[in-house]
Structures are given as C-alpha cells and as structure tokens.
Design a protein around this motif. Structure first.
Motif, PDB file in Angstrom:
ATOM      1  N   GLU A 278      25.111 -17.291  13.195  1.00 57.85           N
ATOM      2  CA  GLU A 278      25.055 -15.828  13.264  1.00 57.85           C
ATOM      3  C   GLU A 278      25.019 -15.268  11.845  1.00 57.85           C
ATOM      4  O   GLU A 278      25.870 -15.600  11.013  1.00 57.85           O
ATOM      5  N   THR A 287      23.540  -7.620  12.934  1.00 53.06           N
ATOM      6  CA  THR A 287      23.660  -9.067  13.073  1.00 53.06           C
ATOM      7  C   THR A 287      22.611  -9.624  14.030  1.00 53.06           C
ATOM      8  O   THR A 287      22.088  -8.921  14.892  1.00 53.06           O
ATOM      9  N   SER A 288      22.324 -10.921  13.867  1.00 55.73           N
ATOM     10  CA  SER A 288      21.406 -11.629  14.748  1.00 55.73           C
ATOM     11  C   SER A 288      21.671 -13.127  14.597  1.00 55.73           C
ATOM     12  O   SER A 288      22.437 -13.551  13.716  1.00 55.73           O
ATOM     13  N   THR A 289      21.048 -13.929  15.447  1.00 55.17           N
ATOM     14  CA  THR A 289      21.240 -15.380  15.451  1.00 55.17           C
ATOM     15  C   THR A 289      19.980 -16.074  14.946  1.00 55.17           C
ATOM     16  O   THR A 289      18.865 -15.656  15.260  1.00 55.17           O
ATOM     17  N   ALA A 328      27.738 -13.984   8.951  1.00 53.61           N
ATOM     18  CA  ALA A 328      28.153 -12.762   9.644  1.00 53.61           C
ATOM     19  C   ALA A 328      29.620 -12.431   9.436  1.00 53.61           C
ATOM     20  O   ALA A 328      29.989 -11.268   9.266  1.00 53.61           O
TER      21      ALA A 328
END
Length: 635
Positions: A278, A287-289, A328
């Motif tokens: 993340e 945020t993102s993966t 993250a």
C-alpha cells in the motif's frame, strides 16, 4: 575440423562475456578524495588506477612521456597526470575541476571523484561529495591537520557522508614515523568529535611509493589495520543502507504508452516495493495498492533502492511529476517553511528575499530565503552574524517555498532532503542545501477554503482579473500613465484599483527603506496584495520602479497564468532626470539620497515585456490608449 583461429576467437569472446558478467554483478562504491592543496589526492587516484590495471598501453606510454616532460621526483611515472586532465591543472600542478574516474577490483567497482583542494573551488568539492558514499580525507604527513582538512571534513559531515577514511599521505617523506602518524590521528580525532563525526579509519600511506594502498607495506610494520583498498572494498554503500528505510520514489513522469497502461516512473530513493504494497501519493495523501512493478526487462517481484522502475496501481489516483510515492503508514512530511543549511556557490552573493528556483528530487518550486540565522566559520566552527552569503560560505537559513513540497530531513534521506538553488534569470546553479526540519508555523497554518471562488468574483464584475505592472525609472511617467489607464477603464465600467509606489509606502510598507533587500520586500508585499485583489476579480494597476527583473518575475510567478501584464514605461535616464518633478535626482547627484535607481542603484529593464510605451514619442493619454488597445478584450 574447426580452424584454430576461430576457436581462439570463440574463447576470447567467452572470456569477455564472463568478464562483463562478473563485473555487472559487483556492487558500486562512489567515493571522493579531498583535503588541502598538494596533499596528493590526484597521485593517490592515479596509483589506484595503475595498480588496478585500468590503464591502456597507449595511455601508459603517453603518461610516461608526460612524466618525463614535467619531472617526477625520481619516479618513472607521475600518477597525478592520470587525473589532472585540464591543461591549467597540469601547468599549475593543482586540481581545479572535479575529475571522475572509474576502476574495478575483484570485489567491487568504483567511481572516484578527485576534488580540488583550493578554498576558491569549494563549490566543486560540494558537487563531488553530493553523491558519494565515502570520503578519503588526505593529510600531508609533513603538515598535519590544515584549514582545508577541517573545511572538507565539515562539508562531508554536513552532506551526510558517514564512511570516512583518514589517509595520512607522504609517509615516505617522514621516514614512516609512527609517532608523527599517531599525533596527526589524535589531532584529527579531536576535531572530528567536535563536528559530530562519530568514527573514521586512519591509514598511513604513500601515494607515490604505493605503501598500504593495495598491499601492506614493510615500511609500516607497526601498523596493523587494513590497507586502503580493503577498506574501500568492504565498507557499506548507500543503496544497501537505503533499502532498509521506508519506501520513497519521486515521480519523474507518468508512463502512458497506450490507453491500456498507466504507470508512474522514477528512481527509487529508498526502501523496497513489491506488488500488494500500500502506497501513499504525496502531497495529495491519497492511497492505493501496487498492482505491478515494471522494468524494460519485464515485471519484478520486488524492486529496491537505486533501481529505475514503473509502478502501476490497482486504484487509479491522481499523480504527476514532482509527486512522491511512499510507504502508506510511514510517509515523508509535507511543508512550505524550513530550516536549512545552504552552501553558496555563486560569485554574486545571496539576495535575501529574492525568488530563486529550488529543485528537490523531481520537485521544482519558487523559494525565498530569509537573512541567515548565522554563518558557519568552517575553520573554527563558530557561528557568525551575517546578512547574506558569499561564494563558498555556509549558513543556516529559514526558507519559504511558494507551495508545499514533500521532503525528509537530509540526515534521513539525501534524495528528499538535499536541494539546489537556481537563479531565475541566468538559470545558473547558485547554491546547494540540506533541509533540517519544517518550521512549526508551517504546520499550524492551513488554507481555509471559501464558497465564493475567484471565478465567481470575476463573473460578478463581468471581467477577467489582470495585474497591469508598470515599471520604469523615477520620472518616467508610470503613475501618470497608470492613472490615465484607470480613468479610461472606469469609463468602461471596469472594476479597478491603483497601487502607487509612494502611496503604499505611507502605510503597508512604511517600515521599509531603499536598500536592495528592502526593495525586494517592498515588491514581494505588493505582489501578495495584487494577488489578493485579482482573487477579488479586480483589474489591478501597480506603478513601481521595481528595478530588478528577478523581483518582477517573483510577482509574475504569484499570479495566475496570463493575468500578469508587464508594461515598460521606457524613458531614457537623461529625460527622466531632466523632468525631476520631485527633485530626487538632484539629491541623489549631491549624495544626499542613497540607493537611488539610475544613479547609485541599478535598473534592469524588462527584456520582453507584454507592452512597451515610449514617453518621448507618446503623451500620457496616447500611451494609455495604446495600453487599453493591447489588453482588450477584458473578458
């Protein structure tokens, strides 16, 4: 039967391929040699190149010829000539520019930067040290610890180089005296502790004779430590240490080769990344993966610090060049005011309050620098009062960027804590710096959003905001023409406001004088007021001498694109002085009025203003008509 010649060629090809593969997998150490003048830095590097067999036969022949020509103190080869590549360097026997050389051993590859010892070339030394993992500090065994030894050691410590080797050179000239060697090491250790250097390795060497460089010397049987090349082959490099830190990758560009692929490309500054991690995009904070980690050779299961990669994300978020992708749950900070150490690298001194470009990673912002808190005397480590910074001086300053940037303290991450300063007019690099921390006030002040936008303000007034920036000498007619323009705009039912130089100094800027720094602050404040007025939808007219191009550019950068219109009221000095409506030129000529533009303070005319009016050829009313015609339509 295969021809023996082809068999030999095949074997040679195999050997070359094996050699290249062997070197490709070796780690790379970047190090610098530094110290005072004539400590033997170039000779040491030449010896390393020679002993590692990195010299071609034709180079060796040329080197032997040059050595015979310049004389080599009884030796066959002057190793310094391998590095001193400039003609001026060979003639003077000194290093001027930073010379980079490559060599390799069985265990590691190296890039070495030979940094100049003269104080006047300190800026070149900073350039070489900025990417180094290690510094080899040379000391002439006959002279001991000198001023430049201290200067370069301090700079290495400030630039975050933690691997230091103290190479006490020319031991052959003191008969390999152990007592003198120990005294030099003890003297340096006291200084090193005073500036925060926690550890270093000391080696007695002779660059000319080769003692303790690649093999142990019988002349120093009292020395039991490793030789220089062993130290260089085994010390930790920055990429290895960086891999253990939180992930950071400044985005260099958005990779969009087709509609089916969107990734974010960059060089990993620290940490590791793999699919499923993340990440947080800063400064937005979204945020993102990680979906995949892509390189030219295909997808990777994991990427580490020092690799250039492209990251694709599962959830699309808005990222662009200058943003930073980070772990993250452990992201870097975001701020716009900082304390920093600055090394000034330009012949022209730092101008407090003037706008410069600050480049940090892939981020480029406008920055202003406050008066230094103090200058550091690198010879005594004293903190000295200072109003500016001159060439090669080092100071601690507070800086303010025009928008929030992503950073880590330099001691934690060189890529996100080190910056350069660029002059907006010349595009010259004028300084280098290290961010210490963000100022608390930058975290406590937040922009308060409002429901009525600047577009709505402009819509209500049925006009497009403008800043009509009148610049010219005193007596050129700026205020008169600006007043005529405003009257004509009023007849057109336009909403305006005129900011005049003299009027503003009665209130907002009454605390400012006419020194260069006060003039800069005067224009900066006016720029901020003009910006607020354009946010209110107004057409703002400003009549200021504003003599410096950099300061007018600072205001231009504040204003939304296309809304800043520079108007040069072009009047020759002799005409302006002949008018002398206020009697200011007369006082300046008599020495009663200091820092007067055109007399003892310069005026830098615009190079490409949007509008130019010549008051010798035009009346104020004609000039106003010309300006109105140029700025139409106003919506």
């Amino acid at each position: 039967m295969t021809d023996p010649i082809y068999q030999t060629d095949a074997l040679i090809a195999e050997d070359i391929e094996a050699y290249l593969e062997q070197h490709q997998n070796k780690s790379m150490l970047r190090f610098i040699t530094c110290g005072s003048v004539d400590d033997g830095k170039s000779t040491l590097i030449g010896r390393l190149l020679y002993d590692s067999k990195m010299i071609f036969e034709d180079q060796l022949a040329a080197l032997e010829n040059d050595s015979r020509r310049v004389g080599t103190q009884g030796q066959d080869i002057d190793f310094a000539l391998l590095v001193d590549g400039l003609a001026a360097e060979r003639e003077q026997g000194i290093t001027i520019d930073v010379a980079y050389r490559f060599f390799a051993t069985e265990k590691r590859k190296f890039i070495v930067a030979d940094c100049p010892g003269h104080e006047q070339y300190t800026r070149n030394m900073v350039t070489g040290a900025s990417t180094a993992d290690c510094a080899v500090i040379l000391i002439d065994a006959r002279k001991g610890v000198l001023v430049q030894t201290r200067r370069h050691s301090f700079l290495c410590q400030q630039l975050g180089i933690r691997n230091l080797v103290l190479a006490v050179n020319k031991m052959d000239l003191i008969d390999y005296d152990e007592t003198k060697f120990n005294a030099i090491v003890s003297d340096y250790a006291k200084f090193a502790e005073s500036i925060g250097i926690e550890s270093f390795n000391a080696v007695p060497i002779s660059g000319l004779a080769g003692d303790n460089i690649t093999s142990r010397s019988d002349n120093t049987d009292w020395y039991g430590g490793p030789v220089l090349i062993d130290l260089l082959e085994t010390m930790q490099i920055s990429n290895t240490a960086s891999q253990k830190k939180p992930f950071r990758m400044p985005i260099q560009w958005v990779n969009r080769p087709n509609l089916d692929f969107r990734g974010f490309s960059g060089l990993i500054a620290s940490g590791t990344v793999k699919p499923g991690d993340e990440l947080r995009s800063l400064p937005s904070g979204k945020t993102s993966t990680v979906k995949s980690v892509v390189t030219m050779d295909g997808e990777l299961n994991e990427a580490v610090a020092g690799q250039s990669i492209t990251i694709t994300l599962e959830e699309e978020i808005d990222c662009s060049r200058g943003d930073v992708l980070a772990t993250a749950d452990d992201p870097p900070e975001v701020a716009d005011q900082f304390e920093s150490t600055i090394v000034w690298m330009d012949d022209e001194p730092l101008v407090v309050g003037r706008g410069y470009w600050l480049k940090l990673g892939t981020q480029m912002v406008s920055v202003t620098i406050a008066e230094p808190k103090y200058e550091i005397d690198v010879n005594t480590m004293e903190h000295l009062a200072s109003q500016t910074l001159n060439l090669n001086q080092i100071g601690v300053c507070e800086i303010t960027t025009d928008r929030r940037i992503v950073f880590d303290p330099y001691t934690e991450n060189r890529a996100l804590g080190g910056f350069i300063l660029i002059d907006k007019i010349t595009n010259h690099t004028v300084g280098a710096g290290m961010l210490h921390f963000s100022l608390r006030r930058s975290q406590n002040v937040h922009w308060q959003p409002t429901d009525i936008t600047r577009d709505h303000h402009a819509f209500m007034k049925n006009q497009t905001p403008r800043v009509l920036w009148f610049t010219g000498l005193s007596g050129s007619g700026k205020s008169t023409i600006a007043n005529e323009v405003e009257k004509k705009l009023a007849l057109m039912n336009r909403h305006t406001f005129l900011l005049d130089g003299d009027n503003v100094r009665h209130g907002l800027n009454k605390d400012l004088g006419f020194t260069e720094s006060d003039r800069i602050e005067n224009i900066r404040r006016i720029g901020e007021v003009a910006k607020l007025m354009t946010d209110a939808g107004l057409i703002v007219l400003t009549a200021f001498i504003s003599p410096f191009r950099a300061d007018r550019q600072l205001v231009r950068d504040m204003i939304d694109g296309g809304e800043f219109i520079e108007i040069h009221v072009d009047t020759p000095l002799e005409i302006a002085e002949a008018r002398d409506v206020k009697g200011l030129y007369k006082k300046a000529r008599e020495g009663k009025l200091k820092n007067f533009t055109g007399i003892d303070s310069p005026y830098e005319p615009p190079e490409s203003p949007e509008i130019r009016v010549n008051t010798v050829e035009m009346t104020p009313e004609e000039a106003a008509d010309h300006i109105i015609a140029k700025i139409l339509p106003l919506k």
